[in-house]
Enzyme design. Structure first.
Site, PDB file in Angstrom:
ATOM      1  N   TYR A   1      56.694  54.527  34.309  1.00 13.64           N
ATOM      2  CA  TYR A   1      55.193  55.028  34.550  1.00 13.64           C
ATOM      3  C   TYR A   1      55.029  56.566  33.944  1.00 13.64           C
ATOM      4  O   TYR A   1      55.605  57.386  34.141  1.00 13.64           O
ATOM      5  CB  TYR A   1      54.897  55.056  36.071  1.00 13.64           C
TER       6      TYR A   1
ATOM      7  N   PHE B   1      37.904  43.979  39.918  1.00  8.76           N
ATOM      8  CA  PHE B   1      36.798  43.052  40.240  1.00  8.76           C
ATOM      9  C   PHE B   1      35.709  43.307  41.247  1.00  8.76           C
ATOM     10  O   PHE B   1      34.663  42.731  41.370  1.00  8.76           O
ATOM     11  CB  PHE B   1      37.607  41.419  40.911  1.00  8.76           C
TER      12      PHE B   1
END
Ligand SMILES: NC(=O)c1ccc[n+]([C@@H]2O[C@H](COP(=O)([O-])OP(=O)(O)OC[C@H]3O[C@@H](n4cnc5c(N)ncnc54)[C@H](OP(=O)(O)O)[C@@H]3O)[C@@H](O)[C@H]2O)c1
Length: 308
Positions: free
Chosen positions: A55, A231
């Site tokens: 990361y 979403f």
């Protein structure tokens, strides 16, 4: 915050908060923002933090450790998990003993800690030698560098193959799941049908993890596709957002909370890994703990899923 008792098979108990802060996106956060995110997480009762050596190319672990030091968080008050096994620069996965051992040393140095509570193997390595993994895990356990072990994105056969060689229980499997990304649920609903939903792409991993008491950690709880976007409030998903927003309103809550509650409602008792870098979204997600979701199937259908 509710907790999950993870079955470790050892006297070394592992009790985790149902929500976890995922640290994949924190690498560019300025110190003040990182401190606010860490404090917000602790304030709502999050005790578990998910990292990976890749990361931010290692930067996320450093940014987190610096914040822990500034905020003055006691090491034994939090649980740190990281992952290894992906070598992006070389375009390969690597579960060799040398790579696992070297990766953990790097992780510990960047996180400024002597031990990890959990180490996960990040993505299946096609060339895995389970005995080598077992040797690496034994070395890490004996040296006190890692307390518990698990996997990520693995199917039941891959876990069985590893577990045959590894004496420590594999306690977690980290898998992608959100209202808008449900392949590991779809196949179980459509057993023996001829439609695409019935295709088993993961070897029945969700039921397998329940059977084996492996705790599933749901990653990307607000994304659709593989990092295609969020979403929630996305005009691509009008029906789903209408349902989620209505339920949020009825509960005097937020759409973020409803999306998390949908994962928490599943009886597998999964942990949700939040990837937000926004303190308010951490607080919103924690509101998922304040109501019982009874509309699980309605939300599932609103995402375009059909029942047989
Ligand atoms: N094992 C694996 O292979 C794997 C793969 C990917 C991720 N993970 C883990 O899972 C964690 C979560 O992944 P993720 O970051 O993709 O998940 P996510 O929580 O679904 O997505 C977070 C991203 O969505 C944005 N966002 C926009 N609107 C949002 C809303 N209303 N609510 C929440 N977020 C909103 C956030 O922006 P802001 O930051 O601006 O809020 C952030 O950029 C990672 O940190 C990592 O620990 C594991």
């Amino acid at each position: 915050m509710r907790t999950i008792s993870v079955e470790t098979g050892a006297t070394d108990a592992l009790t985790i908060s149902e929500l976890c802060l995922g640290c994949m996106r924190i690498n560019r956060l300025p110190p003040a923002s990182m401190d606010a995110l860490l404090k917000a997480s602790l304030d709502v009762g999050i005790n578990f933090f998910d990292h990976a050596d890749i990361y931010g190319n290692g930067r996320s672990e450093e940014v987190f450790a610096a914040s822990v030091a500034r905020v003055g968080v006691a090491r034994d008050s939090i649980l740190l998990q990281s992952k290894c096994g992906i070598r992006p620069a070389e375009g390969m996965f690597d579960f060799s003993k040398e790579h696992i051992l070297a990766s953990v040393d790097g992780i510990l140095a960047r996180l400024q800690t002597d031990y990890l509570d959990v180490l996960l193997l990040h993505r299946p390595d096609a060339l895995v030698e389970p005995d080598e993994v077992a040797e690496a895990f034994a070395r890490l356990k004996d040296a006190g560098k890692v307390r518990h072990f698990g996997v990520s994105n693995q199917n039941p056969t891959q876990i069985e193959l590893l577990q045959r060689a590894v004496p420590q229980r594999l306690v977690f499997n980290q898998l992608q799941l959100s209202v808008a990304f449900t392949p590991m649920i779809d196949a179980g609903i459509h057993v023996n049908n001829k439609d695409d939903f019935a295709v088993v792409r993961d070897g029945g991993v969700l039921d397998y993890c329940r059977l084996k008491n492996i705790t599933v950690q749901a990653w990307s709880p607000f994304q659709y596709g593989l990092f295609e976007g969020v979403f929630l409030d996305n005009p691509k998903f009008p029906e789903m957002n209408a349902v989620i927003d209505r339920i949020a309103k009825e509960r005097d809550s937020t759409n973020t909370a409803v999306a998390v509650a949908w994962i928490s409602r599943h009886p597998a008792r999964m942990q949700t890994i939040l990837g937000t870098t926004t303190p308010q979204r951490i607080r919103d997600a924690a509101k998922s703990q304040t109501f019982v979701l009874t509309e699980w199937y309605e939300i599932y259908r609103s995402a375009g899923n059909v029942l047989p």
